[in-house]
Write a protein that holds these residues in place. Structure first.
Motif, short mmCIF file in Angstrom:
data_model
loop_
_atom_site.label_atom_id
_atom_site.label_comp_id
_atom_site.label_asym_id
_atom_site.label_seq_id
_atom_site.Cartn_x
_atom_site.Cartn_y
_atom_site.Cartn_z
N LEU A 198 0.41 -0.81 -0.21
CA LEU A 198 0.43 0.25 -0.34
C LEU A 198 0.79 1.34 0.24
N SER A 199 1.47 1.15 0.66
CA SER A 199 2.96 2.62 0.38
C SER A 199 3.47 2.61 -0.76
N LEU A 200 3.90 1.59 -1.38
CA LEU A 200 4.47 2.23 -2.99
C LEU A 200 3.67 2.38 -3.44
N LEU A 201 2.51 2.42 -3.76
CA LEU A 201 1.11 2.94 -4.50
C LEU A 201 0.57 3.95 -4.20
N ILE A 202 0.75 4.28 -3.34
CA ILE A 202 0.66 6.03 -2.65
C ILE A 202 1.92 6.74 -2.31
#
Length: 237
Positions: free
Chosen positions: A64-68
């Protein structure tokens, strides 16, 4: 060059560095809080509770962190060089310049078109745009279809201090260079423009400005509070 063009002055946007700094601080606080919660939180959870117990949670958080985070950082660091950082209004129209002083967008007086409504130049307040209305015009660039466009005298990464003055100067330019177009009197009232002098009746910081400032503090406070609570919950402290 026409006589009107020689007399029509060129004005530029001025940056409200205090408000810009506040918005940037809020941005970095949000990024920092998100990084702490979804990157460092799982790392600490693995250290505290073990790799096997926290593996699925950590992988979910990191994905999720990479996507945001990647798109957000990419936009702020890379695309900021291509986004407008200055607004100029002269005898040709509105010109948007990037940090390299290159034109990235423009709205020319000669491209303005009638709207087939009561007025050709008017204001609208779209849902989600905030309290301040936007100026709506009709355009027909060369060899292109007629389109509606809403003008927001603001910049993606900066807070513009003289937005109303920019609106006033642009509308004055329409009155001079495109007298065939009709201007809604409510548009002048919305930006506190005196139609006789084309000056803005400055009343200091607007109610919308104070509400925006308050909203920033509230949002940052809520997010930091939620981040802290979630971090404590995930780490079991």
């Amino acid at each position: 060059m026409k006589k009107e063009e020689l007399k029509f002055p060129r004005i530029e946007s001025t940056i409200n560095w205090w408000a810009t700094g506040l918005l940037r601080l809020a941005f970095f606080l949000l990024i920092g809080a998100f990084f702490t919660l979804f990157i460092l939180g799982p790392v600490y959870g693995i250290y505290n509770k073990g790799f096997k117990y926290m593996l699925s949670i950590a992988l979910t958080c990191w994905t999720l962190s990479l996507l945001i985070l990647i798109p957000a950082i990419r936009y702020y660091i890379i695309r900021r060089r291509k986004t407008a950082s200055k607004i100029v209004i002269d005898s040709t129209g509105i010109l948007f310049y990037n940090s390299k002083n290159e034109i990235v967008d423009q709205i020319l007086y000669k491209e303005l078109h009638t709207s087939n409504q009561d007025f050709d130049i008017y204001t609208v307040t779209p849902v989600g745009s905030g309290i301040v209305p936007l100026l709506e015009i009709t355009l027909q660039p060369e060899q292109k279809d007629i389109t509606k466009k809403r003008i927001n005298m603001n910049l993606p990464l900066y807070s513009v201090k003289n937005k109303s003055a920019l609106y006033a100067h642009f509308i004055q330019g329409i009155a001079i260079f495109r007298p065939d177009l009709t201007i809604d009197p409510m548009a002048l009232k919305s930006f506190s423009i005196n139609p006789n002098t084309w000056k803005v009746n400055d009343k200091g910081v607007s109610k919308g400005g104070w509400l925006l400032l308050l909203a920033v503090f509230i949002v940052v406070g809520i997010i930091l509070g939620i981040t802290r609570l979630l971090f404590l919950y995930k780490t079991g402290n």
